[in-house]
Design a protein around this motif. Sequence first.
Motif, mmCIF file in Angstrom:
data_model
loop_
_atom_site.group_PDB
_atom_site.id
_atom_site.type_symbol
_atom_site.label_atom_id
_atom_site.label_comp_id
_atom_site.label_asym_id
_atom_site.label_seq_id
_atom_site.Cartn_x
_atom_site.Cartn_y
_atom_site.Cartn_z
ATOM 1 N N GLY A 83 -14.506 -21.340 -58.398
ATOM 2 C CA GLY A 83 -13.394 -21.882 -57.640
ATOM 3 C C GLY A 83 -13.291 -21.394 -56.211
ATOM 4 N N ARG A 84 -14.267 -20.600 -55.775
ATOM 5 C CA ARG A 84 -14.243 -20.077 -54.400
ATOM 6 C C ARG A 84 -15.364 -20.698 -53.579
ATOM 7 N NH1 ARG A 84 -14.013 -13.591 -54.665
ATOM 8 N NH2 ARG A 84 -15.892 -13.918 -55.928
ATOM 9 N N ASP A 85 -15.071 -21.019 -52.334
ATOM 10 C CA ASP A 85 -16.104 -21.480 -51.413
ATOM 11 C C ASP A 85 -16.808 -20.260 -50.843
ATOM 12 O OD1 ASP A 85 -15.551 -24.205 -51.693
ATOM 13 O OD2 ASP A 85 -13.915 -24.100 -50.238
ATOM 14 N N CYS A 86 -18.129 -20.228 -50.998
ATOM 15 C CA CYS A 86 -18.912 -19.055 -50.603
ATOM 16 C C CYS A 86 -20.028 -19.468 -49.648
ATOM 17 C CB CYS A 86 -19.524 -18.388 -51.834
ATOM 18 S SG CYS A 86 -18.320 -17.801 -53.050
ATOM 19 N N GLU A 87 -20.539 -18.489 -48.946
ATOM 20 C CA GLU A 87 -21.654 -18.715 -48.028
ATOM 21 C C GLU A 87 -22.663 -17.586 -48.157
ATOM 22 O OE1 GLU A 87 -21.288 -20.141 -43.732
ATOM 23 O OE2 GLU A 87 -21.796 -18.008 -43.446
ATOM 24 N N ARG A 88 -23.938 -17.981 -48.263
ATOM 25 C CA ARG A 88 -25.031 -17.012 -48.239
ATOM 26 C C ARG A 88 -25.832 -17.205 -46.960
ATOM 27 N NH1 ARG A 88 -26.835 -18.187 -54.441
ATOM 28 N NH2 ARG A 88 -25.337 -16.789 -55.466
ATOM 29 N N LEU A 89 -26.243 -16.107 -46.386
ATOM 30 C CA LEU A 89 -27.085 -16.131 -45.198
ATOM 31 C C LEU A 89 -28.384 -15.416 -45.528
ATOM 32 C CD1 LEU A 89 -27.078 -17.040 -42.216
ATOM 33 C CD2 LEU A 89 -26.308 -14.728 -41.627
ATOM 34 N N PHE A 90 -29.512 -16.113 -45.296
ATOM 35 C CA PHE A 90 -30.836 -15.588 -45.623
ATOM 36 C C PHE A 90 -31.697 -15.488 -44.365
ATOM 37 C CE2 PHE A 90 -29.561 -18.064 -49.385
ATOM 38 C CZ PHE A 90 -29.872 -17.231 -50.451
ATOM 39 N N SER A 91 -32.562 -14.483 -44.324
ATOM 40 C CA SER A 91 -33.676 -14.491 -43.382
ATOM 41 C C SER A 91 -34.864 -15.140 -44.078
ATOM 42 C CB SER A 91 -34.029 -13.075 -42.923
ATOM 43 O OG SER A 91 -34.433 -12.279 -44.028
ATOM 44 N N ILE A 92 -35.739 -15.757 -43.289
ATOM 45 C CA ILE A 92 -36.850 -16.522 -43.854
ATOM 46 C C ILE A 92 -38.105 -15.668 -43.921
ATOM 47 C CG2 ILE A 92 -38.348 -18.538 -43.548
ATOM 48 C CD1 ILE A 92 -36.029 -19.816 -41.958
ATOM 49 N N ASP A 93 -38.656 -15.542 -45.118
ATOM 50 C CA ASP A 93 -40.006 -14.998 -45.253
ATOM 51 C C ASP A 93 -41.000 -16.140 -45.184
ATOM 52 O OD1 ASP A 93 -42.168 -13.249 -45.739
ATOM 53 O OD2 ASP A 93 -42.092 -13.750 -47.868
ATOM 54 N N ARG A 127 -25.312 -5.157 -54.382
ATOM 55 C CA ARG A 127 -23.910 -4.753 -54.334
ATOM 56 C C ARG A 127 -23.366 -4.965 -52.919
ATOM 57 N NH1 ARG A 127 -26.672 -0.567 -57.016
ATOM 58 N NH2 ARG A 127 -26.131 -0.316 -59.229
ATOM 59 N N PRO A 128 -22.061 -5.187 -52.791
ATOM 60 C CA PRO A 128 -21.505 -5.404 -51.451
ATOM 61 C C PRO A 128 -21.557 -4.173 -50.561
ATOM 62 C CG PRO A 128 -19.760 -5.346 -53.097
ATOM 63 C CD PRO A 128 -21.054 -5.396 -53.847
ATOM 64 N N GLY A 129 -21.630 -3.016 -51.150
ATOM 65 C CA GLY A 129 -21.687 -1.789 -50.360
ATOM 66 C C GLY A 129 -22.398 -0.695 -51.112
ATOM 67 N N PRO A 130 -22.716 0.398 -50.419
ATOM 68 C CA PRO A 130 -23.419 1.500 -51.091
ATOM 69 C C PRO A 130 -22.540 2.168 -52.135
ATOM 70 C CG PRO A 130 -22.739 2.137 -48.879
ATOM 71 C CD PRO A 130 -22.459 0.676 -48.993
ATOM 72 N N ILE A 131 -23.196 2.759 -53.118
ATOM 73 C CA ILE A 131 -22.510 3.482 -54.189
ATOM 74 C C ILE A 131 -22.600 4.979 -53.908
ATOM 75 C CG2 ILE A 131 -22.614 4.109 -56.642
ATOM 76 C CD1 ILE A 131 -21.493 1.374 -56.302
ATOM 77 N N ALA A 132 -21.439 5.637 -53.828
ATOM 78 C CA ALA A 132 -21.435 7.098 -53.712
ATOM 79 C C ALA A 132 -21.838 7.678 -55.057
ATOM 80 C CB ALA A 132 -20.050 7.591 -53.307
ATOM 81 N N ILE A 162 -29.272 -11.759 -46.598
ATOM 82 C CA ILE A 162 -28.600 -10.851 -45.672
ATOM 83 C C ILE A 162 -27.233 -10.493 -46.229
ATOM 84 C CG2 ILE A 162 -27.688 -10.580 -43.335
ATOM 85 C CD1 ILE A 162 -29.858 -12.637 -42.451
ATOM 86 N N GLU A 163 -26.452 -11.533 -46.569
ATOM 87 C CA GLU A 163 -25.137 -11.286 -47.154
ATOM 88 C C GLU A 163 -24.612 -12.554 -47.797
ATOM 89 O OE1 GLU A 163 -22.761 -10.131 -43.765
ATOM 90 O OE2 GLU A 163 -22.135 -12.204 -43.423
ATOM 91 N N GLU A 164 -23.630 -12.365 -48.678
ATOM 92 C CA GLU A 164 -22.863 -13.456 -49.279
ATOM 93 C C GLU A 164 -21.394 -13.136 -49.096
ATOM 94 O OE1 GLU A 164 -21.675 -14.868 -53.735
ATOM 95 O OE2 GLU A 164 -23.821 -14.604 -53.379
ATOM 96 N N ARG A 165 -20.620 -14.137 -48.619
ATOM 97 C CA ARG A 165 -19.201 -13.922 -48.345
ATOM 98 C C ARG A 165 -18.343 -15.026 -48.963
ATOM 99 N NH1 ARG A 165 -17.735 -10.032 -44.671
ATOM 100 N NH2 ARG A 165 -19.483 -9.090 -43.515
ATOM 101 N N ASP A 166 -17.095 -14.668 -49.236
ATOM 102 C CA ASP A 166 -16.051 -15.618 -49.574
ATOM 103 C C ASP A 166 -15.574 -16.236 -48.267
ATOM 104 O OD1 ASP A 166 -13.305 -16.604 -49.896
ATOM 105 O OD2 ASP A 166 -13.377 -15.746 -51.897
ATOM 106 N N LEU A 167 -15.686 -17.560 -48.133
ATOM 107 C CA LEU A 167 -15.358 -18.197 -46.863
ATOM 108 C C LEU A 167 -13.870 -18.142 -46.543
ATOM 109 C CD1 LEU A 167 -17.707 -21.325 -46.835
ATOM 110 C CD2 LEU A 167 -17.743 -19.372 -45.269
ATOM 111 N N ALA A 168 -13.013 -18.186 -47.547
ATOM 112 C CA ALA A 168 -11.567 -18.188 -47.291
ATOM 113 C C ALA A 168 -11.080 -16.828 -46.805
ATOM 114 C CB ALA A 168 -10.812 -18.611 -48.544
ATOM 115 N N SER A 169 -11.504 -15.776 -47.479
ATOM 116 C CA SER A 169 -11.009 -14.436 -47.142
ATOM 117 C C SER A 169 -11.943 -13.664 -46.222
ATOM 118 C CB SER A 169 -10.796 -13.628 -48.420
ATOM 119 O OG SER A 169 -12.040 -13.368 -49.061
ATOM 120 N N GLY A 170 -13.199 -14.075 -46.156
ATOM 121 C CA GLY A 170 -14.187 -13.309 -45.404
ATOM 122 C C GLY A 170 -14.709 -12.105 -46.151
ATOM 123 N N ALA A 171 -14.276 -11.935 -47.406
ATOM 124 C CA ALA A 171 -14.693 -10.757 -48.180
ATOM 125 C C ALA A 171 -16.191 -10.778 -48.428
ATOM 126 C CB ALA A 171 -13.943 -10.709 -49.504
#
Length: 313
Positions: free
Chosen positions: A266-276, A184-189, A154-163
């Motif tokens: 060096g960054r704490d990150c989090e991934r959120l997945f949906s289950i197939d 990619r984090p967002g669509p490409i124009a 679903i998404e991956e984020r930097d836990l400290a900044s929320g980016a």
Amino acid sequence: MNLLELVRRHPNRPSSSVPDWMLGYFKRRAISFANGRTDTATQVCWLQSRNFTIDLRLPLERDQVPARALADYSPDELQILANHEGWEALSHWDGKALSWSDDTSLQLHNRWPEPALLSRIGNCMIEFAPSGAYVEDWRLQPSAPGPLIGLRLIEERDLASGALLHRGGGLIVCGEHAALVLGRPGPIAHDGLDLRDQVARAVGVPERLEALFDFETSVAHGSLEAGFRVTLSTRPERVGAPLLALEGFSYLAEQQQVRQRFERDGRDCERLFSIDTLEPTLAYPQTTEFSADAHAWFERESATLNRYTQSLI
């Protein structure tokens, strides 16, 4: 918990699925076109979970570029990277054809718009394009019985900044093989231009190149016990590295999701997945069933039928 513990403690198989003979890791032996030409060299990988696909297409190793910063590549080398293909998408089986939707792709346009007419005998899966443009010969890659894991990112984020670091993608583990897609984090124009044209325009603009190539599809070999090492990737620097950390997973029962917390650069990150699917053990046989009459015929004529047979992958 680690991923092995997750799949053992929380098995979760969906009610819908492609046929079992379609599950696993296939590599393409050949694609033959209507013009009489055949390609047996391009490295093409297809990993199939119950309801989504991961696909990777790369030139031979000798025709790839070495790992270095994007700003250090020549325009010609950037075009090689821009012609890599990697994607994941939901797969839909109607009993004869497989089609795809909701894709996450390195390319900015769909290079393979046709559904796949599929049939498998032994370890050979044949795909016909409905238009008659091509036929592909896929071979199931050997694996001992092992897990089948399908998690769509679903998404991956930097836990400290929320980016937001990545949106869309997925992880498939099928026995001794695995693949990861990070979108990619967002669509490409792109104004209707394909990736090659966008990259050509971005030469000398490092920030634009980083945005265009902020994507990964990697295929790996190994196990949930020992880890998976990348063997092929859209990102040259990833080859030989661990595919992903196998710790930090948790099962979110109420949401039917999986979360992973890990450290990267060096960054704490989090991934959120949906289950197939989360299946502790699945066989990946190189054989398929055939009728009693066909078996009797094969045994009767084996002196010639088996004269030169061998296992091909």
